[in-house]
Enzyme design. Structure first.
Site, PDB file in Angstrom:
ATOM      1  N   ASN A 111      20.741   7.374 -20.114  1.00  0.00           N
ATOM      2  CA  ASN A 111      20.559   7.788 -18.723  1.00  0.00           C
ATOM      3  C   ASN A 111      21.923   7.967 -18.064  1.00  0.00           C
ATOM      4  O   ASN A 111      22.902   7.321 -18.442  1.00  0.00           O
ATOM      5  CB  ASN A 111      19.797   6.703 -17.960  1.00  0.00           C
ATOM      6  CG  ASN A 111      18.359   6.596 -18.399  1.00  0.00           C
ATOM      7  OD1 ASN A 111      17.552   7.490 -18.159  1.00  0.00           O
ATOM      8  ND2 ASN A 111      18.018   5.500 -19.064  1.00  0.00           N
ATOM      9  N   CYS A 170      20.393   4.825 -27.560  1.00  0.00           N
ATOM     10  CA  CYS A 170      21.284   3.961 -28.330  1.00  0.00           C
ATOM     11  C   CYS A 170      22.607   4.684 -28.516  1.00  0.00           C
ATOM     12  O   CYS A 170      22.647   5.753 -29.115  1.00  0.00           O
ATOM     13  CB  CYS A 170      20.689   3.623 -29.688  1.00  0.00           C
ATOM     14  SG  CYS A 170      21.835   2.663 -30.698  1.00  0.00           S
ATOM     15  N   ARG A 197      14.188  -1.160 -16.798  1.00  0.00           N
ATOM     16  CA  ARG A 197      13.019  -0.669 -17.539  1.00  0.00           C
ATOM     17  C   ARG A 197      13.420   0.433 -18.525  1.00  0.00           C
ATOM     18  O   ARG A 197      13.453   0.223 -19.732  1.00  0.00           O
ATOM     19  CB  ARG A 197      11.952  -0.158 -16.551  1.00  0.00           C
ATOM     20  CG  ARG A 197      10.579   0.059 -17.165  1.00  0.00           C
ATOM     21  CD  ARG A 197      10.417   1.341 -17.926  1.00  0.00           C
ATOM     22  NE  ARG A 197      10.642   2.514 -17.075  1.00  0.00           N
ATOM     23  CZ  ARG A 197      10.688   3.752 -17.542  1.00  0.00           C
ATOM     24  NH1 ARG A 197      10.520   3.985 -18.832  1.00  0.00           N
ATOM     25  NH2 ARG A 197      10.918   4.778 -16.731  1.00  0.00           N
ATOM     26  N   ASP A 198      13.780   1.585 -18.009  1.00  0.00           N
ATOM     27  CA  ASP A 198      14.090   2.728 -18.873  1.00  0.00           C
ATOM     28  C   ASP A 198      15.290   2.425 -19.768  1.00  0.00           C
ATOM     29  O   ASP A 198      15.357   2.858 -20.918  1.00  0.00           O
ATOM     30  CB  ASP A 198      14.373   3.948 -17.988  1.00  0.00           C
ATOM     31  CG  ASP A 198      14.471   5.238 -18.774  1.00  0.00           C
ATOM     32  OD1 ASP A 198      14.158   5.247 -19.963  1.00  0.00           O
ATOM     33  OD2 ASP A 198      14.895   6.251 -18.183  1.00  0.00           O
ATOM     34  N   HIS A 244      19.653  12.722 -18.072  1.00  0.00           N
ATOM     35  CA  HIS A 244      20.315  11.998 -19.161  1.00  0.00           C
ATOM     36  C   HIS A 244      21.625  12.710 -19.482  1.00  0.00           C
ATOM     37  O   HIS A 244      21.726  13.927 -19.347  1.00  0.00           O
ATOM     38  CB  HIS A 244      19.407  11.953 -20.393  1.00  0.00           C
ATOM     39  CG  HIS A 244      18.297  10.958 -20.259  1.00  0.00           C
ATOM     40  ND1 HIS A 244      17.815  10.228 -21.313  1.00  0.00           N
ATOM     41  CD2 HIS A 244      17.577  10.556 -19.180  1.00  0.00           C
ATOM     42  CE1 HIS A 244      16.850   9.429 -20.908  1.00  0.00           C
ATOM     43  NE2 HIS A 244      16.674   9.610 -19.610  1.00  0.00           N
ATOM     44  N   HIS A 255      15.940  12.976 -12.624  1.00  0.00           N
ATOM     45  CA  HIS A 255      16.192  11.930 -13.613  1.00  0.00           C
ATOM     46  C   HIS A 255      16.910  12.581 -14.797  1.00  0.00           C
ATOM     47  O   HIS A 255      16.265  13.189 -15.659  1.00  0.00           O
ATOM     48  CB  HIS A 255      14.832  11.339 -14.014  1.00  0.00           C
ATOM     49  CG  HIS A 255      14.891  10.202 -14.983  1.00  0.00           C
ATOM     50  ND1 HIS A 255      14.425   8.943 -14.670  1.00  0.00           N
ATOM     51  CD2 HIS A 255      15.316  10.126 -16.261  1.00  0.00           C
ATOM     52  CE1 HIS A 255      14.570   8.148 -15.718  1.00  0.00           C
ATOM     53  NE2 HIS A 255      15.111   8.843 -16.702  1.00  0.00           N
TER      54      HIS A 255
HETATM   55 MG    MG Z   1      15.531   8.018 -18.671  1.00  0.00          MG
END
Ligand code: MG
Length: 306
Positions: free
Chosen positions: A253, A244, A19-20, A213, A211
């Site tokens: 992520n 990207c 998803r993410d 990145h 979560h």
């Molecule tokens: Mg994320």
């Protein structure tokens, strides 16, 4: 048994790649490829895989096949497949397609909330309350994401009190899990620790997730800082899918393979077969014609083939 064995403590991983990760891919990925990715991730032992999103297809064309994907998904025993929903309409579509767990999203700053979801934080919490109320009446768990917990592209630094306040309100609404997202990946371990401690003073530890990145290469360090504060649920994306890699400032992520490698090295259990996961990361990177952003995954496979 010659010697007693201490059972390793479990860290729960939430795989967000399908998803993410995929939602940021510029070229539409075939539904069959998404299903194979989810199947491979399931077979690697990941306990939770966020499968897709029921936001409006105009906003995320990559995931316009959400209903078809959920209907075709063949669940593997023991794996859970939550899906993102923006509102009650999304909940209805998700449940009709077979979803049994939901995820909702808001932000720690007004600017990001307005630009990302076109509403204030208060309005987003109202929507979330509607979703949680309906989900609970159907016995479906709901996880919530908070974006921009360590920095906002429009407001810069974010006060920890703002994050703690939103987290507390989500907790009070009844969200079973609250995932704290460093959406632009600017956080460093000291800031991550301060933010996490502020939130953990308002929300039960067992209901928190992080979560991160890896935009600035800080994700693993930030995860470790939060683990030292007690968190045992970590979001990650196979091969570092998301953002990207060719766009300046784009934020991927943290790669699931890298997180698993660190956790196993620390003596934690994840239930994940790292080699299977690394092969999946290499496979999906090849399908998307993008670099494999997992250092551990690439190193593991190179080592094995020499
Ligand atoms: Mg994320």
């Amino acid at each position: 048994m010659a010697e007693s064995q201490v059972t390793a403590e479990l860290v729960r991983l939430v795989e967000v790649g399908p998803r993410d990760g995929l939602q940021a891919e510029p070229n539409i990925v075939p539904t069959a490829t998404k299903l194979e990715l989810i199947m491979r991730l399931s077979e690697s032992g990941l306990p939770v895989i966020e499968a897709t999103s029921f936001v409006h297809p105009d906003r995320v064309p990559q995931l316009a096949d959400a209903a078809e994907l959920m209907e075709r998904l063949e669940p593997q025993g023991g794996t859970r497949y939550p899906v993102l929903v923006p509102n009650l309409r999304g909940l209805e579509r998700a449940v009709a397609a077979g979803a049994e767990e939901l995820a909702v999203f808001t932000a720690a700053t007004e600017s990001f909330s307005q630009r990302n979801t076109n509403c204030s934080i208060d309005e987003s919490l109202d929507r979330i309350k509607d979703v949680v109320t309906e989900a609970r009446s159907r016995g479906l768990p709901v996880r919530a994401y908070i974006s921009c917990v360590l920095g906002c592209p429009y407001e810069g630094e974010v006060p920890v009190s703002a994050v703690a306040d939103v987290a507390k309100r989500l907790f009070d609404i009844g969200c079973g899990e609250i995932s704290l997202g460093d959406t632009i990946g600017v956080g460093t371990p000291g800031a991550a620790r301060m933010m996490f401690e502020a939130v953990a003073s308002e929300v039960a530890m067992g209901q928190l997730a992080v979560h991160f990145h890896d935009t600035y290469g800080q994700a693993l360090a930030n995860i470790l800082a939060c683990m030292e504060c007690g968190v045992r649920c970590i979001d990650a994306s196979v091969a570092g899918l998301g953002g990207c890699p060719f766009a300046p400032g784009a934020s991927g992520n943290v790669a699931t393979e890298d997180v698993v490698y660190m956790l196993h090295g620390l003596g934690f259990a994840t239930g994940v077969n790292l080699r299977k996961l690394a092969l999946t990361g290499r496979w999906i990177s090849g399908h998307l014609s993008r670099p494999n952003m997992s250092r551990a995954g690439a190193a593991l496979l190179n080592t094995k083939t020499q």
